[in-house]
Design a protein around this motif. Sequence first.
Motif, PDB file in Angstrom:
ATOM      1  N   PHE A   1       0.624   5.475   0.262  1.00  0.00           N
ATOM      2  CA  PHE A   1      -0.269   6.589   0.566  1.00  0.00           C
ATOM      3  C   PHE A   1       0.318   7.891   0.042  1.00  0.00           C
ATOM      4  O   PHE A   1       1.514   8.134   0.192  1.00  0.00           O
TER       5      PHE A   1
ATOM      6  N   GLN B   1      -4.763   6.478  -2.024  1.00  0.00           N
ATOM      7  CA  GLN B   1      -3.819   5.396  -1.827  1.00  0.00           C
ATOM      8  C   GLN B   1      -3.828   4.488  -3.039  1.00  0.00           C
ATOM      9  O   GLN B   1      -4.801   4.420  -3.777  1.00  0.00           O
TER      10      GLN B   1
ATOM     11  N   TYR C   1       0.855  -1.193   0.000  1.00  0.00           N
ATOM     12  CA  TYR C   1       0.000   0.000   0.000  1.00  0.00           C
ATOM     13  C   TYR C   1       0.885   1.235   0.000  1.00  0.00           C
ATOM     14  O   TYR C   1       1.833   1.318   0.773  1.00  0.00           O
TER      15      TYR C   1
END
Lengths: 799, 293
Positions: free
Chosen positions: B13, B280, B11
């Motif tokens: 961001f 994200q 992930y």
Amino acid sequence: VPTSATAKPPGRSSILEGYSALPGVPDELLRDDGTVRPEWVSLIAHLDGLSPAERERAFARGAQYLRDAGVFVRHYGEEKSPRDWPLSPVPVIQPASEWQALGEGLAERAELLETIVADLYGENRLVGEGHLPAGLIASNPEWLRPLVGVQPASGHFLHFLAFEIGRGADGGWWVLGDRTQAPSGAGYALENRVASVRAFPGYYSGSNVERLAGFFRSFRDGLNAMRREDGSRAGILTPGPMNDTYFEHAYIARYLGMMLLEGDDLVVDDGRLMVRTVSGPKPISVLWRRLDAAWSDPLELEASSRLGTPGLLGAVRSQGVTMINALGAGVLESRAFLAFLPRLSEVLHGKPLAIPNIATWWCGGEAERDHVRANAGEMLIGPANSTRLPLELEPGAVLRGEMPDTGGELGSWLEQEGRNLVGQELVSLSTTPAWEDGRLEPKPMRIRVFMARTRDGWKLMPGGFARLAATSQDPSAVSLRSGGTVADVWVVSDRPVSDDTMLSHADEVFVRTSPGLLPSRAADNLFWLGRYVERAEGQMRLTRAYMSRLPETPAGGTPLMSRLEGYLDDQGLDISEGVSATVERTIAMAVNAANQVRDRFSVDAWASLADLERTVGNMRKTVVPGDDAASAMGVLLRKITGFSGLVHENMYRFSGWRFLTIGRSLERAIAMADLLAAFAEWSGPHGGFELCVEVGDSVMTHRRRYPVAASRDTVVDLLALDPLNPRSIAFHIDEIRDQVSLLPGADVNGQLSELSRAVLRVQSELSVNTPQSLDQSKLVELRQAIGLLTNDLHAQFLE
Amino acid sequence: MLYDIKLKVEYTFQTPAAGARQILHAMPLTIPGRQRLIAGSIDIDPQPAMRREREDFFGNRLSDIAFNEPHSKVVIGLKARVEVTGSAEPEGSFGRPASASPRARCNNRSRTPLAAAFSAASPYARPDPAIADWARAKSRSGSQCGEIVGELGLALHREMRFDAAATTVETPATEAFAARHGVCQDFTHIMIIALRSLGIPAGYVSGYLRTLPPPGQERLEGADAMHAWVSAWCGPGVGWVEYDPTNAVFAGTDHIVVAYGRDYADVAPVRGAMRTAGGQTSSQSVDVAPVGA
């Protein structure tokens, strides 16, 4: 005490004349034979003792209180204009003996509900043994799977309940619905009581009407007793100002002296729940939630929720927090439960329900379905798992068997959808007198009553929240679904009652408690409230300065006026309007900020802000530029300083007040630096110095301090550098420094915080200047430096 | 069959996310007679402040993780060795013959809300008239439950086009069905809705699929990410069967189960919540290799 309704002054007719019960329906005031029930006698005598004009004045006092207190009804989707609270001034009166029996019956019901919910989140024996249909529980949206197997920290799922009750044709009470999730209405019941006390000033104090405070005190003591022994606190969790019962949340928080929190105020740390405060995270271990469970944790429940706290379920699972009521307790609100409770009472308690509930049939069973089909004319058929109030119409509901045009035939609908439907008997309810157009009218009513688990067991609030139908024509409970009025409920004892309050008893040891914690979000709102109120005041002063000069300005204008026009334009103030939309907007923002911290304001302060907003709204429609606008600004300025006065005179000097004060000082210092930079030039337009002194509200001071006409030196000295003038930049920088030094974390291990250093820099920079050295470019720099303090403040406290 | 499974989820961001919390459903289950988790580990970078393993309502394994410090990237890496010894194909009889009433067909008499959960509507698998009509048209009356599962799955596989770009996690199953395209998640949800409309309790299985096919066989769709298929209850005689509509097969030894739920919402591999201002992006890679093959 008069003993009959005939104790009225001779020659005056009783308010009971013309009042009669509806045929076949019990009435709360009159017996079947038409005589007045004993618990009503003295109130009727009191009302008969008043002249019609006195009566109306008394009732108007109650209504006025509610308006002043800002009690209103807001519905989702209605952004503007919350409606007035529709209180019928005549209470519903119940004898204490009857209430006692009701309390005992409902306590049994509460215990039954506790046993059921504990089973649904525990062993699931009731489903396993066939007492509840598995499919019905599985499709109940409030049966929250992540909480199955989770034992509540307090050992109980239910702590605060509400029951909707109504009196049936047989004169006995019926439960129309159970509220187990996060029942609202107790705060409204309190407010209704205050209003009815105002409406019956001479009467109430000597009456035997039981007081409500003792109930709330026991409940609060019970909440506090459930706290973990780590110095943690109890708080109230609200969905926030957009919720239709937010007013009540703020009211209850203020009344109980508890923190009002939103999901964003909370964080979960290592299984413990913490409040983000200006003094850092602080533990909290009891939450009276007014937020529906599904929205409470986006991580494990409704993912789109912005109202919740990620990880809250983790804290619940590790028993770090007691939720009032337990998350998932809303499962019991489903209407279909009413179909099974009579049987479950037999199974679990070995006896029938002490207070029966409205007859309900789940259409998933063949026999029940046949019964509902045969008797549909006397029923409301609706979604089995609906959690709406009983007998409320909603999409997919069928009243008296009348299928909608597109709905097909009743029988095949029941066959197809039976598992998802319940039929409920259309009970008719008793009537109670409502005050309408100067006379009493019988209206069908139901009452919401409240029950709390206290250290001495379940306790029924000696009062309640009555809802009266709009019409007298239809005594069936369906008529109560919309419109109508509300009324206070008085439980009258045959003995004198004690004057109970929320305050400690005189015989308890006095302890000065420390002021409560200040959540960061509340601090942020107070800071901006301070700024917006001050900004609105500045806009009013500028507008007045312009508008009062307008009539004497020659056709071609003057250099000062055109500069002022440009300056107003920069601030978004439209000079073609008497009261610019920007002023209205600034006040709306102040009201919005205040609304988020409503639990921290006195009723008076709130009323004065609401009055300001109303006045601006009205003026916008009528006031025209020129003298009219100038004098309108005078009115607004008096009102806004009234609010500031209430706040600064009456607000306790806790951290919250400091944030409000810092906001105000910051805004005022910025505005003054702006003003001086624009108008206090050596070679600026004629009249600029006087304008500064006037907008700076320092005309008198200037005259007294300087025996000369305003010059740049005198103006900059008075409005920028003089630490004794409450309008000067220096005064407000000093104020900010004082307040910041008293906030938590002003210094870290003996070192000044970033914010403290920044304030000190601005202060010393300003103090070494003289009127000559503080030139226009310095003023602009100063304004920027002050503006940047907001960022430091935010970084230290509000993130 | 012995597999080594690797999963990597990343992930990123736009602005650092503070106070992030996640729930992971990624570790394969041990199911007696079907599959056995021999060893497994999950590495998370940065190191979370809190991490707990527990079981959820459906008996799945999950990890709760929480971060205190803001971070702009999280990498979750899973490694597991799993032995697969059985399959979820119906064996022998296909269940009781269906009666005239669709509701009574394959009816689940189990008296627990756990089993009943698979009959009721769920967030990603709500009843839909179009899917119900289709299911009625595609299932022959008189069929046995296991046959219906196979027939519906095959029909769905024929009508739907696998298209990894056509839908997202948020696309409703009804929309994917109307356009007859989607990924394994859409195939699975549509089939769940169809089965439930016929009175057959059905749920969502999340898991891994063998990445490289045995020699001479085609590569299966959905092998480069976590996969999904359907679990259906065919009555006490037959029990639960699992069908993979994306590939039109009953779940066999190429399928490795991670979690069971009513639909995707119950078993999403990573479910998270955080405070972040920006958006994200995420990526996922899966490798399922037979050991010694």
